[in-house]
Design a protein around this motif. Structure first.
Motif, short mmCIF file in Angstrom:
data_model
loop_
_atom_site.label_atom_id
_atom_site.label_comp_id
_atom_site.label_asym_id
_atom_site.label_seq_id
_atom_site.Cartn_x
_atom_site.Cartn_y
_atom_site.Cartn_z
N LEU A 325 0.84 -1.20 0.00
CA LEU A 325 0.00 0.00 0.00
C LEU A 325 0.87 1.25 0.00
O LEU A 325 0.55 2.24 -0.66
CB LEU A 325 -0.92 0.00 1.22
CG LEU A 325 -2.12 -0.95 1.15
CD1 LEU A 325 -2.81 -1.05 2.50
CD2 LEU A 325 -3.12 -0.46 0.10
N SER A 328 2.13 1.77 -3.39
CA SER A 328 1.09 2.20 -4.33
C SER A 328 0.93 3.71 -4.37
O SER A 328 0.32 4.25 -5.29
CB SER A 328 -0.25 1.55 -3.97
OG SER A 328 -0.79 2.11 -2.79
N THR A 329 1.47 4.42 -3.34
CA THR A 329 1.39 5.88 -3.34
C THR A 329 2.41 6.49 -4.29
O THR A 329 2.34 7.69 -4.58
CB THR A 329 1.62 6.44 -1.93
OG1 THR A 329 2.97 6.16 -1.52
CG2 THR A 329 0.65 5.83 -0.93
N GLN A 338 -1.10 -6.67 -7.10
CA GLN A 338 -2.49 -6.31 -6.85
C GLN A 338 -3.29 -7.51 -6.35
O GLN A 338 -4.11 -7.38 -5.42
CB GLN A 338 -3.11 -5.76 -8.15
CG GLN A 338 -2.60 -4.38 -8.53
CD GLN A 338 -3.27 -3.85 -9.77
OE1 GLN A 338 -4.38 -4.26 -10.11
NE2 GLN A 338 -2.63 -2.91 -10.45
N ILE A 341 -2.29 -8.13 -2.70
CA ILE A 341 -2.84 -7.18 -1.73
C ILE A 341 -4.35 -7.36 -1.60
O ILE A 341 -4.93 -7.20 -0.52
CB ILE A 341 -2.49 -5.72 -2.11
CG1 ILE A 341 -2.72 -4.82 -0.89
CG2 ILE A 341 -3.33 -5.22 -3.28
CD1 ILE A 341 -2.23 -3.40 -1.10
N LEU A 345 -6.18 -8.07 1.86
CA LEU A 345 -7.23 -7.14 2.31
C LEU A 345 -8.51 -7.90 2.64
O LEU A 345 -9.20 -7.58 3.61
CB LEU A 345 -7.50 -6.08 1.23
CG LEU A 345 -6.48 -4.95 1.11
CD1 LEU A 345 -6.81 -4.05 -0.07
CD2 LEU A 345 -6.41 -4.13 2.39
N VAL A 371 -8.07 0.48 -2.43
CA VAL A 371 -6.62 0.68 -2.49
C VAL A 371 -6.29 2.14 -2.80
O VAL A 371 -5.30 2.69 -2.31
CB VAL A 371 -6.00 -0.25 -3.55
CG1 VAL A 371 -4.52 0.04 -3.74
CG2 VAL A 371 -6.20 -1.71 -3.16
N ILE A 374 -7.09 4.10 0.70
CA ILE A 374 -6.35 3.69 1.90
C ILE A 374 -5.07 4.49 2.16
O ILE A 374 -4.77 4.85 3.30
CB ILE A 374 -6.05 2.17 1.84
CG1 ILE A 374 -7.18 1.40 2.51
CG2 ILE A 374 -4.76 1.82 2.55
CD1 ILE A 374 -7.25 1.60 4.01
N PRO A 375 -4.23 4.77 1.13
CA PRO A 375 -2.98 5.48 1.41
C PRO A 375 -3.17 6.80 2.15
O PRO A 375 -2.24 7.28 2.80
CB PRO A 375 -2.39 5.70 0.01
CG PRO A 375 -2.90 4.55 -0.78
CD PRO A 375 -4.30 4.35 -0.28
#
Length: 390
Positions: A325, A328-329, A338, A341, A345, A371, A374-375
């Motif tokens: 995660l 992913s930012t 993906q 995760i 999740l 996703v 969440i960040p």
């Protein structure tokens, strides 16, 4: 008070001011209800400001406005029946509708819990998460029919199902007559037709002509409601043109209303749509895919906010999920990452009951949105490019 959790009806009724209800005239209550958007199918506030709506979703405001409307007419009546039991009895009396809103509930005891389930199912026709999001585009503008039916039920319980059936058919006939009178139909008109066709539960062949439909509308509140629905059907680009005004004036004459009633109705809808155009789904004329994405984003965002502390705790215990995660930012995850995760999740969601929505059929389609959001919960150290706002 949380309308999405059990016990909200009892809590709400405790908060209702008896003085506010007793000092409010029926016509004023209807006007205030209309200003919330309830009559137009989009609830932007709560009637009489009984509950501050800032943290509520649109559907939660809709639940509150529907219940407060029922309760207003209950308090105006002279019935000796208890409110919850009388409302459940009313809904049972108009059962066997086109859509089985209350299937499986009619055997339940008369309780607040049963009524909460009924109101939830009345607003949400589908249980599937994807169907729900798409049906959000077709907002139910006919909830006030339930209120008028309950008002009639409190006066006379006989033939109540017939009354509701005739009223819906009369409204449909008049509104469709309004749209048919237009020389050209806009995308707004097409969306409105879909909205009404989706909302109608009863159809009565006896009221298929404009003349027969108008003859059925006799009560003052029914007349005001019809005028408001016709104004909604006539409205386009904040303008009701001359030909539409002619139809409105003819309807006013047929219903024996004053010119001021038309002016108020036109002004009200112009004001509401001007102030809330971006909040009314079918006014924005988005395609269904965009509407689905927008409303799904709202659902996911709400769930994340309400479960943020628990999510951070669960994620911190899953180092691999936290790492992915965080990454992913700053970059796009590979297909394998993906899938990894998503699997982790789903394991986390199993431990948080209110996130069980993602476990349902079709829930996987919402995971990319999850996703994405969440960040924002992660500490800023995980996102070197984040710009903090004061």
């Amino acid at each position: 008070m949380n309308p999405s959790a059990s016990g909200w009806i009892k809590k709400l009724l405790v908060e209702v001011s008896e003085k506010t209800y007793s000092e409010t005239e029926t016509s004023e209550f209807y006007r205030r209800l209309k200003q919330t958007g309830f009559i137009y199918g989009t609830n932007t506030s709560v009637v009489l400001d009984i509950v501050k709506p800032f943290t509520l979703t649109e559907e939660e405001r809709c639940k509150i406005n529907l219940l407060l409307s029922f309760y207003f007419f209950y308090k105006q009546s002279e019935t000796d029946a208890e409110f919850t039991s009388s409302l459940i009895e009313y809904y049972r009396s108009i059962g066997n509708t086109k859509q089985s809103f209350f299937e499986g509930l009619f055997g339940d005891k008369l309780s607040d819990s049963t009524l909460e389930k009924m109101i939830h199912r009345r607003i949400h026709v589908e249980d599937n998460i994807i169907s729900k999001s798409f049906n959000y585009f077709l907002i139910n503008v006919l909830l006030f029919v339930d209120v008028l039916g309950y008002q009639q039920f409190l006066k006379d319980k006989t033939h109540i199902k017939s009354y509701v059936s005739h009223l819906e058919s009369a409204l449909e006939t008049i509104v469709f007559s309004t749209i048919d009178a237009k020389t050209e139909k806009s995308e707004y008109d097409q969306n409105l037709i879909k909205l009404f066709e989706s909302s109608i539960r009863h159809r009565n062949s006896e009221l298929q002509t404009y003349e027969s439909a108008v003859r059925f509308i006799n009560e003052d509140l029914e007349k005001l409601y019809v005028i408001d629905l016709v104004c909604m059907a006539s409205w386009s680009d904040r303008i009701i043109d001359d030909s539409e005004r002619i139809f409105l004036n003819q309807l006013r004459t047929d219903l024996d209303l004053k010119e001021s009633n038309i002016k108020v109705s036109v002004d009200d809808i112009n004001t509401f749509y001007a102030d809330h155009k971006d909040d009314v789904a079918f006014l924005s004329s988005k395609n269904l895919a965009q509407s689905f994405y927008d409303n799904s984003s709202k659902v996911v965002s709400k769930l994340i906010k309400r479960n943020s502390k628990r999510l951070i705790k669960e994620l911190s215990e899953s180092k691999e999920a936290m790492k992915l995660l965080a990454q992913s930012t700053q970059r796009n995850l590979t297909d394998e990452e993906q899938k990894k995760i998503q699997s982790q999740l789903l394991d986390i969601f199993k431990s948080i009951p209110s996130l069980a929505i993602f476990m349902l059929p079709g829930g996987m389609i919402l995971l990319p949105l999850f996703v994405k959001f969440i960040p924002k919960l992660l500490p800023s150290a995980f996102d070197d490019n984040r710009i903090d706002k004061d």
